[in-house]
Design a protein around this motif. Structure first.
Motif, PDB file in Angstrom:
ATOM      1  N   SER A 338       0.823  -1.205   0.000  1.00 26.15           N
ATOM      2  CA  SER A 338       0.000   0.000   0.000  1.00 26.15           C
ATOM      3  C   SER A 338       0.855   1.253   0.000  1.00 26.15           C
ATOM      4  N   ARG A 342       0.184   3.526  -3.672  1.00 26.34           N
ATOM      5  CA  ARG A 342      -0.620   4.749  -3.623  1.00 26.34           C
ATOM      6  C   ARG A 342      -0.092   5.837  -4.553  1.00 26.34           C
ATOM      7  N   ASN A 347      -1.753   0.647 -13.705  1.00 26.20           N
ATOM      8  CA  ASN A 347      -1.944  -0.654 -13.069  1.00 26.20           C
ATOM      9  C   ASN A 347      -0.720  -1.548 -13.171  1.00 26.20           C
ATOM     10  N   GLU A 425     -15.063   7.156  -9.228  1.00 28.17           N
ATOM     11  CA  GLU A 425     -15.088   5.906  -8.470  1.00 28.17           C
ATOM     12  C   GLU A 425     -14.241   4.903  -9.232  1.00 28.17           C
ATOM     13  N   TRP A 426     -14.037   3.742  -8.623  1.00 29.19           N
ATOM     14  CA  TRP A 426     -13.176   2.742  -9.261  1.00 29.19           C
ATOM     15  C   TRP A 426     -13.969   1.486  -9.594  1.00 29.19           C
ATOM     16  N   PRO A 429     -12.137  -2.286  -7.932  1.00 30.73           N
ATOM     17  CA  PRO A 429     -11.093  -1.789  -7.026  1.00 30.73           C
ATOM     18  C   PRO A 429     -10.379  -2.948  -6.347  1.00 30.73           C
ATOM     19  N   ASP A 430      -9.127  -2.675  -5.950  1.00 28.23           N
ATOM     20  CA  ASP A 430      -8.308  -3.672  -5.245  1.00 28.23           C
ATOM     21  C   ASP A 430      -8.038  -4.917  -6.082  1.00 28.23           C
ATOM     22  N   ALA A 434      -8.238  -2.571 -11.741  1.00 28.66           N
ATOM     23  CA  ALA A 434      -8.875  -1.343 -11.256  1.00 28.66           C
ATOM     24  C   ALA A 434      -8.754  -0.213 -12.272  1.00 28.66           C
ATOM     25  N   THR A 435      -9.870   0.465 -12.523  1.00 25.28           N
ATOM     26  CA  THR A 435      -9.883   1.529 -13.528  1.00 25.28           C
ATOM     27  C   THR A 435     -10.904   2.586 -13.128  1.00 25.28           C
ATOM     28  N   PRO A 436     -10.621   3.865 -13.393  1.00 25.59           N
ATOM     29  CA  PRO A 436     -11.513   4.924 -12.922  1.00 25.59           C
ATOM     30  C   PRO A 436     -12.735   5.140 -13.824  1.00 25.59           C
TER      31      PRO A 436
END
Length: 643
Positions: A338, A342, A347, A425-426, A429-430, A434-436
């Motif tokens: 993490s 961040r 990706n 939002e994603w 996610p995790d 993951a993509t916006p």
């Protein structure tokens, strides 16, 4: 005693400091423990109440307590060996008489002295009480003074002894409010394998408070400069507790040769034990293995490099944190990941946590044989050496922060603010996918239109075009616009149509009522369509040729599923795309029946939405493909009622 002589140079801002640097001057001149015909001065002080010292010199020193009202006393002596060696010696101890407050002061003095110590064996511990007849024992027991006997060891160099004793004395004065605390010393340097071609520096950083010992190792192979640089950056980390040992160039001979192994040597990271009792045959491996044990290392981080990213799905391990499952290693590995992920916008270079490093590696051996939580951090050569070093250092910083040994060196990044009216939002996610997803609201009721780019990673133009809706400030006048510019973000990072081992994302959507999408990415997109109550969908792909010249290809077509209103909108899209297009071969055509499994087919057939696939010919120049995608988005926005 050099430590006492240096203490005479200390300046106090309040109170009074008395320094007697050569209490037994005759013995010092003779270079012996005692002067000829006299006893040990540090056994000549009162052993019971009302008894006088047994020598004139001891009596004169004793009188100082009455003359000056001394309430704290520190005396320095030396012993032959280290107390921690367990041979009955008392070197490297701070022995105190247990009057109120002395235990805490002794612990603080030991911690301060340990800031100047570069090995576990030489660290100071506290004991109680001093021996009968000593100045510290008598002053504490009969005069009520807070008294300390600092026992140094002759095994340390004179300069080291002086620095250790001075650090302890300085801490006492600071704790008593007589002066400001001395600044933390810089990293200490200890040379491993001195006098050999393998000689390499070990940097030691010590915190003021007790805590675990962390070892960071780079340069296990000579062709991994990023790994060595990552460890080197860790030598600048300030820690507040515990000890940080950093070995930036473990295989100095391999580093000098710029090769994976030293000339005629072996891979150092395949030279460590597989079982208890096994001794490494390689000299350097043997030295590092001894270091783990002698320094009581509690946590290990080792850096290596590989050629390709793990998330590319090609069997490589670049950008992974591999832990051996001991204690809290799994949660710590997640915290380390993490700390670095961040800052990663893309990706592909994100770190993945795995378990069980390869056998005979340093991390595997430390975990499996010594039960040390150990982490093999695999950096990827696809990144520049400076970037690799930065990512590795961030991971080490994440471990130190998770262990509460230091405040973060690298603060939490502050993402750039989104434009007014835009939220994000994603999707998935995790996960590595993951993509916006961006939502641009008008503040007025109206349709919710989803525009999707990047369904295939080889079609970057569609991601570029849709991304501009967000970056260039496009705003609807009614309703809301949803923009998914990089639907298959990982494939875009790879520059491939699909992620290896996975199918075409645009064939992963439901093919029958009640069926679920295939994979977390398609499932996330499908869930977002339903949650946001999307009313229209526009997607982009690429055809190899023009439909008008080759009916087996679908370049320059708008393909829709026949639901209410879809045909009319498709015809309007085609009319707007054809405006100004003079080339017959490149003119657009509306077609019915998108392929099963595509997002457009599933949205039309199972959700009843007007959904459109704009398939641009690969024979169009890149700039033209982007312009045509922009024109299609503008057309649908207008005809669907966003403006």
């Amino acid at each position: 005693m050099a430590a006492a002589r240096l203490a005479a140079q200390l300046q106090v801002t309040t109170g009074r400091l008395l320094v007697l640097p050569e209490a037994y001057r005759r013995a010092i001149a003779a270079g012996t423990r005692t002067a000829a015909g006299e006893g040990d001065l540090n056994r000549a002080f009162p052993r019971s109440a009302g008894v006088q010292p047994t020598s004139a010199l001891a009596a004169a020193i004793w009188q100082l307590f009455n003359t000056y009202g001394i309430d704290h006393v520190v005396s320095f002596v030396e012993d032959a060996g280290y107390h921690q060696a367990g041979a009955g010696d008392f070197g490297q101890t701070i022995v105190y008489y247990p009057n109120p407050g002395t235990e805490a002061l002794a612990e603080a003095m030991a911690a301060a002295a340990n800031l100047t110590v570069d090995r576990q064996l030489a660290t100071f511990t506290t004991l109680r009480p001093p021996v009968l007849g000593s100045l510290a024992r008598s002053a504490g027991e009969w005069l009520g003074a807070k008294s300390f006997l600092i026992v140094l060891t002759a095994r340390e160099s004179p300069d080291a002894r002086a620095a250790q004793g001075l650090a302890a004395a300085d801490e006492l004065l600071a704790r008593l409010g007589l002066k400001e605390r001395a600044p933390l010393p810089g990293p200490l340097t200890r040379i491993l394998f001195p006098g050999t071609a393998h000689a390499t520096p070990l940097r030691v950083i010590v915190g003021r408070e007790p805590g675990p010992t962390v070892l960071v190792v780079g340069g296990l192979r000579g062709d991994e400069p990023g790994a060595a640089a990552a460890a080197r950056l860790a030598t600048d980390f300030p820690i507040r507790a515990g000890r940080l040992l950093v070995l930036p160039e473990a295989s100095r001979t391999a580093m000098a040769a710029g090769s994976r192994t030293p000339p005629g040597g072996v891979d150092l990271n395949r030279s460590f034990p597989q079982a208890a009792g096994e001794i490494p045959s390689d000299l350097v491996a043997r030295g590092i293995w001894s270091l783990l044990r002698e320094e009581s290392v509690d946590y290990l981080v080792s850096f290596v490099e590989e050629d390709r990213y793990h998330l590319a799905g090609l069997g490589d391990s670049g950008q992974t944190i591999i832990h051996f499952p001991v204690g809290e290693s799994a949660s710590l590995a997640q915290a380390m990941g993490s700390a670095v992920n961040r800052i990663e916008e893309r990706n592909l270079p994100r770190f993945t946590v795995l378990r069980n490093p390869v056998r005979r590696s340093l991390a595997r051996a430390a975990g499996e044989v010594l039960s040390i939580p150990a982490f093999l951090v695999v950096l990827c050569r696809r990144q520049a050496p400076a970037i690799r070093a930065d990512r590795g250092a961030r991971i080490a910083d994440g471990l130190l922060t998770a262990l509460n040994l230091a405040a973060p060196v690298y603060p939490e990044p502050v993402p750039p603010p989104l434009p007014a009216g835009v939220s994000r939002e994603w999707i998935a996610p995790d996960t590595r996918h993951a993509t916006p997803l961006y939502r641009i609201d008008s503040g007025q009721p109206g349709p919710v239109v989803l525009m999707v780019g990047g369904l295939r990673g080889s079609e970057t133009w569609s991601a570029t075009a849709t991304r501009q809706l967000v970056t260039q400030g496009w705003r609807p006048q009614r309703g809301s616009l949803l923009v998914l510019p990089e639907a298959n973000r990982l494939a875009l990072d790879l520059g491939q149509a699909a992620v290896p081992g996975e199918g075409d994302l645009n064939r992963a959507f439901p093919m029958a009522a009640g069926q679920s999408p295939v994979g977390p990415l398609a499932a996330g997109i499908w869930e977002a369509i339903r949650r946001h109550r999307v009313t229209h969908v526009l997607t982009f792909t690429e055809g190899a040729d023009y439909y008008r010249s080759n009916r087996g290809e679908f370049g320059q077509t708008v393909i829709y599923h026949p639901v209410t209103g879809a045909e009319r909108l498709a015809d309007q899209l085609v009319a707007d795309l054809n405006a100004g297009e003079s080339r017959t071969i490149a003119r657009w055509t509306a077609l019915r029946g998108p392929v099963r499994g595509s997002l457009v087919r599933a949205a039309g057939e199972f959700l009843g939405l007007p959904a459109f696939l704009v398939e641009v010919s690969a024979r169009e120049p890149l700039e033209a493909r982007i312009r045509q995608a922009e024109r299609a988005m503008s057309s649908l926005a207008g005809h669907a009622g966003l403006r």
